[in-house]
Design an enzyme around this catalytic site. Sequence first.
Site, mmCIF file in Angstrom:
data_model
loop_
_atom_site.group_PDB
_atom_site.id
_atom_site.type_symbol
_atom_site.label_atom_id
_atom_site.label_comp_id
_atom_site.label_asym_id
_atom_site.label_seq_id
_atom_site.Cartn_x
_atom_site.Cartn_y
_atom_site.Cartn_z
ATOM 1 N N ARG A 171 6.212 -34.944 -2.373
ATOM 2 C CA ARG A 171 6.531 -36.124 -3.418
ATOM 3 C C ARG A 171 8.063 -36.225 -3.773
ATOM 4 N NH1 ARG A 171 2.484 -38.400 -6.667
ATOM 5 N NH2 ARG A 171 3.984 -38.546 -8.317
ATOM 6 N N ARG A 175 17.742 -33.407 -0.538
ATOM 7 C CA ARG A 175 19.030 -34.109 -0.042
ATOM 8 C C ARG A 175 20.115 -33.165 -0.127
ATOM 9 N NH1 ARG A 175 17.792 -38.159 -4.487
ATOM 10 N NH2 ARG A 175 16.112 -39.322 -3.975
ATOM 11 N N ARG A 248 -6.119 -31.233 -14.005
ATOM 12 C CA ARG A 248 -4.928 -30.953 -14.905
ATOM 13 C C ARG A 248 -4.783 -31.947 -16.088
ATOM 14 N NH1 ARG A 248 -4.186 -25.906 -16.027
ATOM 15 N NH2 ARG A 248 -1.990 -25.899 -16.198
ATOM 16 N N ARG A 279 8.295 -29.954 -19.378
ATOM 17 C CA ARG A 279 9.522 -30.950 -19.294
ATOM 18 C C ARG A 279 9.614 -31.539 -20.999
ATOM 19 N NH1 ARG A 279 7.422 -35.766 -15.459
ATOM 20 N NH2 ARG A 279 5.463 -36.298 -16.490
ATOM 21 N N GLU A 302 5.801 -31.703 -22.901
ATOM 22 C CA GLU A 302 4.465 -31.490 -22.229
ATOM 23 C C GLU A 302 3.959 -30.207 -21.896
ATOM 24 O OE1 GLU A 302 4.995 -35.768 -20.076
ATOM 25 O OE2 GLU A 302 4.448 -34.110 -18.830
ATOM 26 N N TYR A 348 -3.766 -38.458 -6.078
ATOM 27 C CA TYR A 348 -2.749 -38.348 -6.764
ATOM 28 C C TYR A 348 -1.818 -39.559 -6.328
ATOM 29 C CZ TYR A 348 1.056 -35.398 -8.518
ATOM 30 O OH TYR A 348 2.339 -34.971 -9.547
ATOM 31 N N ASP A 350 0.205 -43.025 -7.345
ATOM 32 C CA ASP A 350 1.252 -43.453 -8.194
ATOM 33 C C ASP A 350 0.555 -44.900 -8.370
ATOM 34 O OD1 ASP A 350 3.138 -41.362 -8.567
ATOM 35 O OD2 ASP A 350 4.041 -41.860 -6.804
HETATM 36 P P1 FAD Z 1 -6.506 -44.814 -15.112
HETATM 37 O O1 FAD Z 1 -5.226 -45.187 -15.737
HETATM 38 O O2 FAD Z 1 -7.018 -43.553 -15.399
HETATM 39 O O3 FAD Z 1 -7.676 -45.885 -15.722
HETATM 40 C C1 FAD Z 1 -9.179 -45.704 -15.612
HETATM 41 C C2 FAD Z 1 -9.781 -46.104 -17.013
HETATM 42 O O4 FAD Z 1 -11.244 -45.862 -16.757
HETATM 43 C C3 FAD Z 1 -9.321 -45.191 -18.059
HETATM 44 O O5 FAD Z 1 -8.945 -46.028 -19.045
HETATM 45 C C4 FAD Z 1 -10.462 -44.521 -18.525
HETATM 46 O O6 FAD Z 1 -10.755 -44.539 -19.960
HETATM 47 C C5 FAD Z 1 -11.806 -45.492 -18.017
HETATM 48 N N1 FAD Z 1 -13.031 -44.894 -17.945
HETATM 49 C C6 FAD Z 1 -13.317 -43.939 -17.344
HETATM 50 N N2 FAD Z 1 -14.627 -43.528 -17.542
HETATM 51 C C7 FAD Z 1 -15.117 -44.557 -18.150
HETATM 52 C C8 FAD Z 1 -16.420 -44.796 -18.680
HETATM 53 N N3 FAD Z 1 -17.584 -43.936 -18.312
HETATM 54 N N4 FAD Z 1 -16.735 -45.968 -19.264
HETATM 55 C C9 FAD Z 1 -15.753 -46.827 -19.369
HETATM 56 N N5 FAD Z 1 -14.333 -46.529 -18.947
HETATM 57 C C10 FAD Z 1 -14.047 -45.414 -18.580
HETATM 58 N N6 FAD Z 1 2.528 -43.357 -11.674
HETATM 59 C C11 FAD Z 1 3.651 -43.792 -11.291
HETATM 60 O O7 FAD Z 1 3.829 -44.746 -10.435
HETATM 61 N N7 FAD Z 1 5.010 -43.529 -12.131
HETATM 62 C C12 FAD Z 1 4.865 -42.585 -13.051
HETATM 63 O O8 FAD Z 1 5.978 -42.187 -13.480
HETATM 64 C C13 FAD Z 1 3.640 -41.702 -13.426
HETATM 65 N N8 FAD Z 1 3.518 -40.955 -14.294
HETATM 66 C C14 FAD Z 1 2.414 -40.429 -14.507
HETATM 67 C C15 FAD Z 1 2.423 -39.445 -15.445
HETATM 68 C C16 FAD Z 1 1.161 -38.944 -16.099
HETATM 69 C C17 FAD Z 1 1.421 -37.640 -17.037
HETATM 70 C C18 FAD Z 1 0.054 -39.302 -15.281
HETATM 71 C C19 FAD Z 1 -1.291 -38.814 -15.779
HETATM 72 C C20 FAD Z 1 -0.141 -40.216 -14.648
HETATM 73 C C21 FAD Z 1 1.219 -40.749 -14.279
HETATM 74 N N9 FAD Z 1 1.478 -41.759 -13.056
HETATM 75 C C22 FAD Z 1 2.488 -42.365 -12.517
HETATM 76 C C23 FAD Z 1 -0.009 -42.187 -12.326
HETATM 77 C C24 FAD Z 1 -0.558 -43.364 -13.056
HETATM 78 O O9 FAD Z 1 -1.042 -43.045 -14.351
HETATM 79 C C25 FAD Z 1 -1.957 -43.675 -12.298
HETATM 80 O O10 FAD Z 1 -1.503 -44.119 -10.836
HETATM 81 C C26 FAD Z 1 -2.610 -44.925 -12.880
HETATM 82 O O11 FAD Z 1 -2.554 -44.980 -14.101
HETATM 83 C C27 FAD Z 1 -4.023 -44.866 -12.133
HETATM 84 O O12 FAD Z 1 -4.951 -45.897 -12.504
HETATM 85 P P2 FAD Z 1 -6.173 -46.016 -12.597
HETATM 86 O O13 FAD Z 1 -6.633 -47.400 -13.044
HETATM 87 O O14 FAD Z 1 -6.821 -45.599 -11.289
HETATM 88 O O15 FAD Z 1 -6.848 -44.964 -13.609
HETATM 89 N N1 UDP Z 2 8.252 -29.561 -9.142
HETATM 90 C C1 UDP Z 2 8.559 -28.642 -9.120
HETATM 91 N N2 UDP Z 2 9.735 -28.310 -9.859
HETATM 92 C C2 UDP Z 2 10.137 -29.682 -10.947
HETATM 93 C C3 UDP Z 2 9.475 -30.837 -10.474
HETATM 94 C C4 UDP Z 2 8.463 -30.974 -9.516
HETATM 95 O O1 UDP Z 2 8.419 -27.608 -8.738
HETATM 96 O O2 UDP Z 2 11.169 -29.331 -11.566
HETATM 97 C C5 UDP Z 2 6.832 -29.843 -8.294
HETATM 98 C C6 UDP Z 2 5.674 -29.497 -8.854
HETATM 99 O O3 UDP Z 2 4.499 -28.827 -8.075
HETATM 100 C C7 UDP Z 2 5.079 -30.925 -9.215
HETATM 101 C C8 UDP Z 2 5.492 -31.584 -7.856
HETATM 102 O O4 UDP Z 2 6.747 -31.003 -7.565
HETATM 103 O O5 UDP Z 2 3.658 -31.078 -9.348
HETATM 104 C C9 UDP Z 2 5.460 -33.175 -8.017
HETATM 105 O O6 UDP Z 2 6.333 -33.620 -8.903
HETATM 106 P P1 UDP Z 2 6.427 -35.021 -9.585
HETATM 107 O O7 UDP Z 2 7.628 -35.103 -10.347
HETATM 108 O O8 UDP Z 2 6.325 -35.991 -8.534
HETATM 109 O O9 UDP Z 2 5.262 -34.966 -10.501
HETATM 110 P P2 UDP Z 2 4.734 -36.075 -11.624
HETATM 111 O O10 UDP Z 2 5.494 -37.020 -11.649
HETATM 112 O O11 UDP Z 2 3.282 -36.375 -10.993
HETATM 113 O O12 UDP Z 2 4.512 -35.295 -12.873
#
Ligand code: FAD
Ligand code: UDP
Length: 375
Positions: A171, A175, A248, A279, A302, A348, A350
């Site tokens: 991911r 560079r 996680r 972070r 976090e 995983y 985005d």
């Molecule tokens: P979710 O957003 O998880 O939605 C699923 C929904 O279903 C939830 O609201 C849940 O409550 C509901 N649900 C589950 N079970 C039930 C049930 N039994 N009954 C009713 N409702 C239910 N992506 C990026 O592009 N850029 C980022 O910077 C980025 N950062 C992230 C940082 C974190 C900490 C996390 C966890 C994810 C990040 N993502 C990021 C990924 C992004 O959150 C997901 O790709 C996206 O939210 C997934 O959408 P989804 O609809 O599949 O799932």
């Molecule tokens: N990672 C790392 N060091 C960093 C940032 C990321 O080793 O400072 C690794 C780590 O395993 C992480 C993965 O790269 O889970 C992907 O990072 P990314 O920033 O894409 O994770 P997210 O945005 O999903 O939290």
Amino acid sequence: MFDFLIVGAGFFGAVFAYEARKALKKVLLIEKRDHIGGNCYSYDDSETNINIHKYGPHIFHTPDKNIWDYINIFADFNKYQHRVLTTADDKIYPLPINLTTINQFYNLNLTPDEAAEFLKSKISAVAKPTNLEEKAISLVGRELYESFIKGYTIKQWGRDPRELPVDVITRLPVRTSNNDIYYDDKYQGMPTGGYTPIFEKLLNGISVELKTDFFDKRDYWKSIAKTIVYTGPIDRYFDYHFGKLSWRSCRFEIERFSLNDYQGISVMNFADQEIPYTRIIEPKHFYPERAPLSRGTIIIREYPYENSDEPYYPVSSKADLKILAKYQKTQKKEKNVVFGGRLAEYKYYDMYQVIAKALQLAGKIAISKHRKGEK
Ligand code: FAD
Ligand code: UDP
């Protein structure tokens, strides 16, 4: 009778709902949380006007112009480009690993070409990396791996990096230029009003029942819709019949300061394993154009931890993938239910990938069924 009962108001459920409604389908969406938006939910802090992402920072990025055009129907985006610093052994470096990181770390003054040659000399030849550690060493060598990747990865995933899949580390780009923008993607930015208004627009005119868990009345929900679109965890759907998949999660610790700027950047990573958090987010930097309501900033530390009941990151160990394959086989036999999104596909993804998947599915079933019905 509804055409679609959608379980979950994250991007998958909301985009599917929007498209199905556009195709004149009768849609009901249920969500177990007390808000829409899934893990992208955000709100404005009333004291400071800082937009907070409740479940961790979300930066919108995509290489796909179609998805960028689509999301821009629902929001204006600012010009934010994601940059990250990391603290390793009390020193601060840019991340992903770039020319400055390499020069600073080795106390050198290499040009880009020299740095590329230098990295080659550090890399141990691994013919076919089979895990995160081997892959990382094949990209940056053992020293950079040990300083910037190993500790962070152990904290993030709670596992030895040799137990983790290769694609977690790919991911991040590596560079030998001075480009310090986190993502390679052409299109990136933050929605100016935060993420929640996007979901309000997607779900405008659609019946949504919050605080409603599908599993409390599974038979009832199945009886009132022709098709269920399920976006929750796949193992939960099958009552953990083949075992639990590992996830996680994250605990967030919020602190306020009466400073204008705490760390000068939106994300500071901490590479050392001894520091318990991965972070610190300072969300005001995502929106430099926003006028503050008061002097002050907010930071969020976090702390990742294991929790399948609050699923954020699919671990995808070999054992998990074996279990997943069994659920996927069973899922194919499930009539009138489709599974999609990060939780139901255990991928995983985005945001842009989830949106693309939801559009694909809607194109296949909501719109094609509509056209058939028209004839
Ligand atoms: P979710 O957003 O998880 O939605 C699923 C929904 O279903 C939830 O609201 C849940 O409550 C509901 N649900 C589950 N079970 C039930 C049930 N039994 N009954 C009713 N409702 C239910 N992506 C990026 O592009 N850029 C980022 O910077 C980025 N950062 C992230 C940082 C974190 C900490 C996390 C966890 C994810 C990040 N993502 C990021 C990924 C992004 O959150 C997901 O790709 C996206 O939210 C997934 O959408 P989804 O609809 O599949 O799932
Ligand atoms: N990672 C790392 N060091 C960093 C940032 C990321 O080793 O400072 C690794 C780590 O395993 C992480 C993965 O790269 O889970 C992907 O990072 P990314 O920033 O894409 O994770 P997210 O945005 O999903 O939290």
